[in-house]
Design an enzyme around this catalytic site. Structure first.
Site, PDB file in Angstrom:
ATOM      1  N   ASP A   1      20.263  15.935   3.602  1.00  0.00           N
ATOM      2  CA  ASP A   1      19.144  16.877   3.718  1.00  0.00           C
ATOM      3  C   ASP A   1      17.864  16.202   4.209  1.00  0.00           C
ATOM      4  OD1 ASP A   1      19.239  15.520   1.198  1.00  0.00           O
ATOM      5  OD2 ASP A   1      17.706  16.867   0.418  1.00  0.00           O
TER       6      ASP A   1
ATOM      7  N   GLU B   1      19.723  16.237  -1.747  1.00  0.00           N
ATOM      8  CA  GLU B   1      19.316  15.126  -2.621  1.00  0.00           C
ATOM      9  C   GLU B   1      17.846  15.217  -2.973  1.00  0.00           C
ATOM     10  OE1 GLU B   1      17.526  11.802  -4.127  1.00  0.00           O
ATOM     11  OE2 GLU B   1      17.179  12.262  -2.027  1.00  0.00           O
ATOM     12  N   GLU B   2      17.035  15.659  -2.005  1.00  0.00           N
ATOM     13  CA  GLU B   2      15.581  15.708  -2.236  1.00  0.00           C
ATOM     14  C   GLU B   2      15.200  16.808  -3.223  1.00  0.00           C
ATOM     15  OE1 GLU B   2      13.732  13.428  -1.166  1.00  0.00           O
ATOM     16  OE2 GLU B   2      14.558  12.641   0.677  1.00  0.00           O
TER      17      GLU B   2
ATOM     18  N   HIS C   1       9.212   9.310   3.493  1.00  0.00           N
ATOM     19  CA  HIS C   1       8.493  10.581   3.290  1.00  0.00           C
ATOM     20  C   HIS C   1       7.157  10.616   4.042  1.00  0.00           C
ATOM     21  CE1 HIS C   1      10.899  11.846  -0.558  1.00  0.00           C
ATOM     22  NE2 HIS C   1      11.616  11.128   0.280  1.00  0.00           N
TER      23      HIS C   1
HETATM   24 NI    NI Z   1      16.193   9.564   0.335  1.00  0.00          NI
END
Ligand code: NI
Length: 406
Positions: A89, A147-148, A374
């Site tokens: 993701d 996962e996020e 990020h």
């Molecule tokens: Ni990651």
């Protein structure tokens, strides 16, 4: 973390056949990078994975926990079942990189490297499918959504991905811009922290800023709570157990001469030691309840656990460490000081079967590829893709000595 090690890429022990895959790995990664999707919406991503697996004649199943995919590669000999996990993701971030493969989805970006994880897992699947005589047992490749957040590992486990055939061990990696290209971060025990979260509303009594005796000031109560919860780490937890309590949000009040009726705060708790699982939520509530009571205020507290800590099995971490030492060709390239208070839902798999999650250094400052994860300019050195495949393949070839014989 600054690691004083200059990678010597040309010395890396990557076999020619995997070097020949590099162009395809980069192509797959860039295709994924251009079409990033948020958790549980990875439809284009899952289609690309399935398209490749079909093209290569690899048995697979799609639509697991919404968008997850599992591929099965059986060798010609019986042996253990090793799972390899990749998350797929992206994040709600507008990409600021000016590259030909930049995100074509407005406001969504692969800013953590999961596009690379998917490409590495696909490359590994392809190589192993072409070399079924060179390893024992079965390899199960788990392409995991979300996962996020809100987390795809748990629903995939609930959907049975660790069964039929039953998985004996699991490995996974994260491309890691906190480490330079040519290094691998791996260690036994805790690698990443448990992630727990809370929301709290202090219910006071509002009123005139000049007449505090008629009120219960939710800001004063909240401020005392913010200070007092710092003692959970400073005075309650064993100093040898690393932990963090962060209140990242505190909102209250509208007027400078008005005492606020309510105050809201939210935060996150991180720790490594699984024995502390029930501790923080309980202690936080004791502190909040005590301070509120002393002021005549009330509170509403929501506390929830997101991910448990990522705990590596000692034997599996040793397997990855030994393989990594061969691939980066120097013990200095293997970095055990790589713990982070960041979290990962790989931890749910590691609670069920022994395994190892590790960091694959992917920063290259000379090419400007060293923005943090990020960040809207995050990107990594794609040389790491081939290294990831080489490490996974070597783990598959070597694991029989660690678990079983065939
Ligand atoms: Ni990651």
């Amino acid at each position: 973390m600054i690691v004083d090690y200059k990678p010597q890429i040309e010395e890396q022990e990557i076999r020619q056949e995997i070097k020949d895959l590099q162009k395809q790995l980069v192509e797959m990664r860039r295709r994924l990078h251009q079409r990033p999707e948020l958790g549980f919406q990875e439809r284009i991503t899952a289609d690309l994975i399935a398209e490749k697996l079909r093209e290569w004649g690899i048995e697979h199943e799609t639509g697991i926990a919404k968008t997850g995919v599992v591929a099965i590669i059986k060798s010609s000999k019986s042996g253990p079942v090793l799972a390899i996990r990749a998350d797929m993701d992206a994040l709600p971030i507008q990409e600021k990189n000016d590259v030909p493969y930049r995100s074509q989805h407005d406001g969504i970006m692969h800013a953590c490297g999961h596009d690379g994880h998917t490409a590495i897992a696909l490359g590994t699947a392809y190589y192993l499918s072409q070399h079924r005589q060179d390893f024992c047992g079965t390899v199960k490749i788990i392409f995991q959504p979300a996962e996020e957040g809100p987390g795809g590992a748990k629903p995939m486990i609930e959907a049975g991905v660790l069964q039929n055939p039953d998985v004996d061990a699991i490995i996974g990696l994260h491309l890691w811009n906190n480490l330079p290209l040519g290094t691998v971060g791996v260690r036994p025990g805790a690698l990443m922290a448990a992630v727990e979260c809370f929301d709290c509303t202090i219910l006071g009594r509002g009123g005139h800023g000049a007449m505090p005796e008629q009120t219960i000031d939710s800001i004063v109560v909240g401020a005392q709570i913010i200070n007092a919860v710092q003692t959970i780490v400073a005075r309650n937890v064993n100093p040898l157990d690393s932990a963090v309590v962060t209140i990242g949000k505190f909102n209250a009040g509208n007027g400078l001469n008005v005492i606020a009726d309510t105050a809201k705060m939210s935060g996150t708790v991180r720790y490594f030691n699984p024995a502390l699982k029930d501790y923080f939520g309980k202690r936080l509530e004791e502190i909040i309840a005590g301070i509120c009571q002393s002021h005549g205020a009330k509170y509403e507290l929501n506390y929830w656990r997101l991910y448990p800590p990522v705990i590596n099995d000692a034997a599996m971490a040793e397997l990855v460490r030994s393989v990594a030492t061969e691939v980066v060709e120097t013990p200095a390239g293997v970095v055990p000081e790589c713990q982070t208070m960041g979290g990962e839902d790989m931890s749910f798999f590691l609670e069920k079967v022994p395994g190892c999650y590790f960091f694959l250094g992917s920063a290259n400052g000379a090419k400007g590829l060293n923005y943090p994860h990020h960040h809207p300019r995050f990107d990594f050195d794609e040389t790491a893709l081939g290294m990831g495949v080489e490490i996974f393949v070597r783990c598959v070839e070597k694991i029989n000595g660690e678990i079983d014989h065939c």
